[in-house]
Design a protein around this motif. Structure first.
Motif, mmCIF file in Angstrom:
data_model
loop_
_atom_site.group_PDB
_atom_site.id
_atom_site.type_symbol
_atom_site.label_atom_id
_atom_site.label_comp_id
_atom_site.label_asym_id
_atom_site.label_seq_id
_atom_site.Cartn_x
_atom_site.Cartn_y
_atom_site.Cartn_z
ATOM 1 N N SER A 32 0.833 -1.202 0.000
ATOM 2 C CA SER A 32 0.000 0.000 0.000
ATOM 3 C C SER A 32 0.873 1.260 0.000
ATOM 4 C CB SER A 32 -0.933 0.026 1.218
ATOM 5 O OG SER A 32 -0.180 0.029 2.415
ATOM 6 N N LYS A 33 2.128 1.110 0.430
ATOM 7 C CA LYS A 33 3.042 2.260 0.536
ATOM 8 C C LYS A 33 4.095 2.183 -0.551
ATOM 9 C CE LYS A 33 4.163 5.763 3.460
ATOM 10 N NZ LYS A 33 4.935 6.597 2.537
ATOM 11 N N GLU A 38 0.613 6.545 -0.836
ATOM 12 C CA GLU A 38 0.019 5.517 0.022
ATOM 13 C C GLU A 38 -1.407 5.222 -0.432
ATOM 14 O OE1 GLU A 38 -0.727 4.407 4.743
ATOM 15 O OE2 GLU A 38 0.207 6.315 4.204
ATOM 16 N N GLN A 40 -5.056 3.912 -0.358
ATOM 17 C CA GLN A 40 -6.052 3.764 0.702
ATOM 18 C C GLN A 40 -6.850 2.465 0.535
ATOM 19 O OE1 GLN A 40 -5.964 6.459 3.275
ATOM 20 N NE2 GLN A 40 -4.101 6.254 2.068
ATOM 21 N N ALA A 41 -7.654 2.148 1.537
ATOM 22 C CA ALA A 41 -8.380 0.870 1.582
ATOM 23 C C ALA A 41 -9.292 0.640 0.373
ATOM 24 C CB ALA A 41 -9.191 0.781 2.866
ATOM 25 N N ASP A 42 -9.788 1.727 -0.237
ATOM 26 C CA ASP A 42 -10.699 1.555 -1.381
ATOM 27 C C ASP A 42 -9.966 1.214 -2.677
ATOM 28 O OD1 ASP A 42 -9.500 3.946 -2.057
ATOM 29 O OD2 ASP A 42 -11.352 5.109 -2.158
ATOM 30 N N ASN A 43 -8.624 1.254 -2.649
ATOM 31 C CA ASN A 43 -7.782 0.967 -3.817
ATOM 32 C C ASN A 43 -7.983 1.936 -4.973
ATOM 33 O OD1 ASN A 43 -6.117 -1.312 -3.115
ATOM 34 N ND2 ASN A 43 -7.979 -2.541 -3.077
ATOM 35 N N THR A 45 -8.066 5.578 -4.084
ATOM 36 C CA THR A 45 -7.567 6.852 -3.568
ATOM 37 C C THR A 45 -6.149 6.689 -3.030
ATOM 38 O OG1 THR A 45 -9.830 7.394 -2.909
ATOM 39 C CG2 THR A 45 -8.060 8.776 -2.013
ATOM 40 N N LEU A 47 -2.973 8.843 -0.937
ATOM 41 C CA LEU A 47 -2.463 10.011 -0.231
ATOM 42 C C LEU A 47 -1.020 10.225 -0.670
ATOM 43 C CD1 LEU A 47 -3.712 9.785 3.476
ATOM 44 C CD2 LEU A 47 -4.599 11.193 1.615
#
Length: 203
Positions: A32-33, A38, A40-43, A45, A47
């Motif tokens: 994810s990083k 990074e 996000q959980a929704d794949n 979005t 950051l």
């Protein structure tokens, strides 16, 4: 002895093959990083926080390889880039993939971070957002404004905006605005009027 040597050589090359496969077959969907990105959980979005650098292009590509449904980059604090060539490549890839950009509340983008943000198809913000621009300087310490406007030194930056789909007039006007707004060692925080004039946000 001959058979032993052959067996050793075979095991050596098998080892190389395993190392090669394990390197090429990284499952980026499990990550994810990706440095400054990074997922996000929704794949969908991402950051983004940090300076854009030479490794950012490969990080961005790996992120999209593992998370092809990314649609929005939310910038938190992107102070600039230490590799403009890479920044332009990442920006053009972002536009090509149809990804949008957004500044979070109290977020900040400056210098090369602004160039990256402008690659977003849709560009939005929430709450208070700071947008900073300035000139660039070369290895000899010469500022962008030290070169005549007809100089080829200005072309890569202007061409980048045009490659994103901005008009020739806008690309030229915005670029010269940025290099005249502040010296390389300083920053000019764009006013509300300037942000509206140059259509930094689409909504």
């Amino acid at each position: 002895m001959k058979g032993l040597i052959s067996k050793s050589i075979l095991l050596f090359f098998l080892g190389l093959s395993v190392v090669s496969c394990s390197k090429d077959d990284v499952d980026y969907s499990l990550q994810s990083k990706f440095d400054i990105f990074e997922v996000q959980a929704d794949n969908k979005t991402v950051l983004m926080k940090g300076e854009i650098k030479s490794s950012t292009l490969s990080d961005f590509k790996h992120m999209l390889e593992g998370h092809p449904n990314v649609k929005l980059i939310k910038t938190v604090e992107v102070p600039g880039s230490n590799d403009d060539e890479t920044n332009f490549k990442v920006g053009k890839l972002l536009r090509e993939k149809g990804i949008n950009t957004h500044i979070v509340d109290k977020g900040m983008i400056a210098s090369g971070g602004v160039d990256f943000f402008l690659a977003g198809v849709k560009r939005t913000k929430e709450g208070v957002a700071a947008v900073g621009v300035h000139s660039w300087s070369d290895s000899d310490g010469k500022q962008a404004i030290d070169f005549p406007e007809s100089s080829s030194e200005h072309r890569p930056n202007i061409q980048y905006y045009e490659d994103l789909g901005y008009s020739k007039e806008w690309s030229r006007d915005f670029y010269f605005f940025t290099i005249k707004a502040a010296k390389a060692e300083d920053v000019h925080w764009m006013t509300k009027e300037e942000i509206e004039k140059y259509k930094i946000f689409t909504e």
